[in-house]
Design a protein around this motif. Structure first.
Motif, PDB file in Angstrom:
ATOM      1  N   MET A  59       0.850  -1.188   0.000  1.00  0.00           N
ATOM      2  CA  MET A  59       0.000   0.000   0.000  1.00  0.00           C
ATOM      3  C   MET A  59       0.888   1.241   0.000  1.00  0.00           C
ATOM      4  N   THR A  60       0.283   2.363  -0.375  1.00  0.00           N
ATOM      5  CA  THR A  60       0.937   3.659  -0.255  1.00  0.00           C
ATOM      6  C   THR A  60       0.079   4.506   0.668  1.00  0.00           C
ATOM      7  N   GLU A  61       0.709   5.203   1.594  1.00  0.00           N
ATOM      8  CA  GLU A  61      -0.037   6.043   2.521  1.00  0.00           C
ATOM      9  C   GLU A  61       0.562   7.445   2.544  1.00  0.00           C
ATOM     10  N   ALA A  62      -0.318   8.436   2.798  1.00  0.00           N
ATOM     11  CA  ALA A  62       0.101   9.833   2.898  1.00  0.00           C
ATOM     12  C   ALA A  62      -0.792  10.523   3.916  1.00  0.00           C
ATOM     13  N   VAL A  63      -0.266  11.577   4.535  1.00  0.00           N
ATOM     14  CA  VAL A  63      -1.027  12.354   5.520  1.00  0.00           C
ATOM     15  C   VAL A  63      -0.785  13.834   5.248  1.00  0.00           C
ATOM     16  N   VAL A  64      -1.881  14.612   5.190  1.00  0.00           N
ATOM     17  CA  VAL A  64      -1.789  16.057   4.987  1.00  0.00           C
ATOM     18  C   VAL A  64      -2.718  16.761   5.981  1.00  0.00           C
ATOM     19  N   SER A  65      -2.577  18.082   6.048  1.00  0.00           N
ATOM     20  CA  SER A  65      -3.518  18.851   6.863  1.00  0.00           C
ATOM     21  C   SER A  65      -3.910  20.127   6.122  1.00  0.00           C
ATOM     22  N   ILE A  66      -5.159  20.521   6.340  1.00  0.00           N
ATOM     23  CA  ILE A  66      -5.703  21.773   5.831  1.00  0.00           C
ATOM     24  C   ILE A  66      -6.388  22.437   7.019  1.00  0.00           C
ATOM     25  N   ASN A  67      -5.969  23.652   7.351  1.00  0.00           N
ATOM     26  CA  ASN A  67      -6.569  24.377   8.482  1.00  0.00           C
ATOM     27  C   ASN A  67      -6.581  23.525   9.753  1.00  0.00           C
ATOM     28  N   GLU A  68      -5.494  22.845  10.028  1.00  0.00           N
ATOM     29  CA  GLU A  68      -5.337  22.003  11.217  1.00  0.00           C
ATOM     30  C   GLU A  68      -6.186  20.725  11.182  1.00  0.00           C
ATOM     31  N   ALA A  69      -6.901  20.469  10.095  1.00  0.00           N
ATOM     32  CA  ALA A  69      -7.678  19.227   9.939  1.00  0.00           C
ATOM     33  C   ALA A  69      -6.815  18.227   9.172  1.00  0.00           C
ATOM     34  N   THR A  70      -6.727  17.024   9.691  1.00  0.00           N
ATOM     35  CA  THR A  70      -5.856  16.003   9.106  1.00  0.00           C
ATOM     36  C   THR A  70      -6.620  15.134   8.124  1.00  0.00           C
ATOM     37  N   GLY A  71      -5.945  14.806   7.016  1.00  0.00           N
ATOM     38  CA  GLY A  71      -6.514  13.897   6.023  1.00  0.00           C
ATOM     39  C   GLY A  71      -5.559  12.750   5.757  1.00  0.00           C
ATOM     40  N   PHE A  72      -6.111  11.565   5.611  1.00  0.00           N
ATOM     41  CA  PHE A  72      -5.313  10.362   5.394  1.00  0.00           C
ATOM     42  C   PHE A  72      -5.613   9.789   4.021  1.00  0.00           C
ATOM     43  N   GLY A  73      -4.580   9.383   3.316  1.00  0.00           N
ATOM     44  CA  GLY A  73      -4.763   8.775   2.002  1.00  0.00           C
ATOM     45  C   GLY A  73      -4.086   7.430   1.930  1.00  0.00           C
ATOM     46  N   PHE A  74      -4.830   6.445   1.462  1.00  0.00           N
ATOM     47  CA  PHE A  74      -4.302   5.093   1.303  1.00  0.00           C
ATOM     48  C   PHE A  74      -4.630   4.612  -0.105  1.00  0.00           C
ATOM     49  N   ALA A  75      -3.676   3.975  -0.751  1.00  0.00           N
ATOM     50  CA  ALA A  75      -3.891   3.432  -2.091  1.00  0.00           C
ATOM     51  C   ALA A  75      -3.225   2.062  -2.166  1.00  0.00           C
ATOM     52  N   LEU A  76      -3.850   1.161  -2.891  1.00  0.00           N
ATOM     53  CA  LEU A  76      -3.250  -0.153  -3.095  1.00  0.00           C
ATOM     54  C   LEU A  76      -2.034  -0.027  -4.000  1.00  0.00           C
ATOM     55  N   GLU A  77      -1.046  -0.832  -3.737  1.00  0.00           N
ATOM     56  CA  GLU A  77       0.192  -0.895  -4.492  1.00  0.00           C
ATOM     57  C   GLU A  77       0.973   0.414  -4.383  1.00  0.00           C
ATOM     58  N   ASP A  78       1.827   0.684  -5.347  1.00  0.00           N
ATOM     59  CA  ASP A  78       2.692   1.864  -5.314  1.00  0.00           C
ATOM     60  C   ASP A  78       2.047   2.985  -6.126  1.00  0.00           C
ATOM     61  N   GLU A  79       1.160   3.744  -5.486  1.00  0.00           N
ATOM     62  CA  GLU A  79       0.456   4.846  -6.143  1.00  0.00           C
ATOM     63  C   GLU A  79       0.554   6.109  -5.284  1.00  0.00           C
ATOM     64  N   PRO A  80       1.718   6.756  -5.282  1.00  0.00           N
ATOM     65  CA  PRO A  80       1.907   7.919  -4.422  1.00  0.00           C
ATOM     66  C   PRO A  80       0.987   9.095  -4.766  1.00  0.00           C
ATOM     67  N   VAL A  81       0.708   9.312  -6.035  1.00  0.00           N
ATOM     68  CA  VAL A  81      -0.153  10.431  -6.435  1.00  0.00           C
ATOM     69  C   VAL A  81      -1.573  10.208  -5.937  1.00  0.00           C
ATOM     70  N   ARG A  82      -2.097   8.998  -6.114  1.00  0.00           N
ATOM     71  CA  ARG A  82      -3.457   8.694  -5.647  1.00  0.00           C
ATOM     72  C   ARG A  82      -3.550   8.850  -4.123  1.00  0.00           C
ATOM     73  N   ALA A  83      -2.560   8.332  -3.387  1.00  0.00           N
ATOM     74  CA  ALA A  83      -2.579   8.436  -1.927  1.00  0.00           C
ATOM     75  C   ALA A  83      -2.577   9.897  -1.489  1.00  0.00           C
ATOM     76  N   LEU A  84      -1.774  10.736  -2.139  1.00  0.00           N
ATOM     77  CA  LEU A  84      -1.715  12.148  -1.787  1.00  0.00           C
ATOM     78  C   LEU A  84      -3.026  12.860  -2.117  1.00  0.00           C
ATOM     79  N   CYS A  85      -3.608  12.574  -3.277  1.00  0.00           N
ATOM     80  CA  CYS A  85      -4.892  13.176  -3.658  1.00  0.00           C
ATOM     81  C   CYS A  85      -5.992  12.785  -2.676  1.00  0.00           C
ATOM     82  N   ILE A  86      -6.030  11.518  -2.309  1.00  0.00           N
ATOM     83  CA  ILE A  86      -7.042  11.053  -1.352  1.00  0.00           C
ATOM     84  C   ILE A  86      -6.863  11.761  -0.015  1.00  0.00           C
TER      85      ILE A  86
END
Length: 137
Positions: A59-86
């Motif tokens: 899996m690929t995972e990413a974590v971002v925040s907007i206005n102190e709100a956290t967002g988590f992105g998970f994608a199957l296999e090696d998909e860094p762009v999809r994980a970041l967008c999610i």
């Protein structure tokens, strides 16, 4: 369909456009760059309806925040762009940004496209099924 399922099956270019729209209007902090990891995949036994682990999946995972709100992105296999967008879209929903309604419409439209594709695939499969009750003759 659940949000994560729509994001996983949806068209990546749709998510990229939505994430770019959000990034153009809001300050996004990347808390964790997309990185691959292994996780255990759980399935449900069709007879006993008990959960069991099939094995590890990439899996690929990413974590971002907007206005102190956290967002988590998970994608199957090696998909860094999809994980970041999610992660960006998830953070946008959590932060309840002004564009939330517009983004929810985008997600709903993609859900309808996915459901239509699934119905078409099911119809193709149904057309190839053998009906043994007719063959008994």
């Amino acid at each position: 369909m659940e949000f994560r399922e729509i994001m996983a099956e949806g068209n990546l270019s749709v998510w990229e456009d939505a994430a770019e729209m959000i990034a153009a209007r809001h300050d996004i902090k990347v808390l964790q760059q997309p990185e691959t990891c292994m996780t255990m995949m759980q399935a449900l036994d069709s007879v006993g309806h008990t959960p069991f682990y099939v094995g590890e999946i990439l899996m690929t995972e990413a974590v971002v925040s907007i206005n102190e709100a956290t967002g988590f992105g998970f994608a199957l296999e090696d998909e860094p762009v999809r994980a970041l967008c999610i992660a960006i879209i998830d953070a946008a929903f959590t932060a309840h940004i002004e564009e939330e309604v517009e983004i929810r419409h985008i997600v709903a439209a993609e859900e309808q496209r996915i459901l239509k594709r699934q119905q078409q695939e099911a119809a193709l499969v149904a057309a190839t099924q053998v009906r043994f009750d007719i063959m008994e003759g």
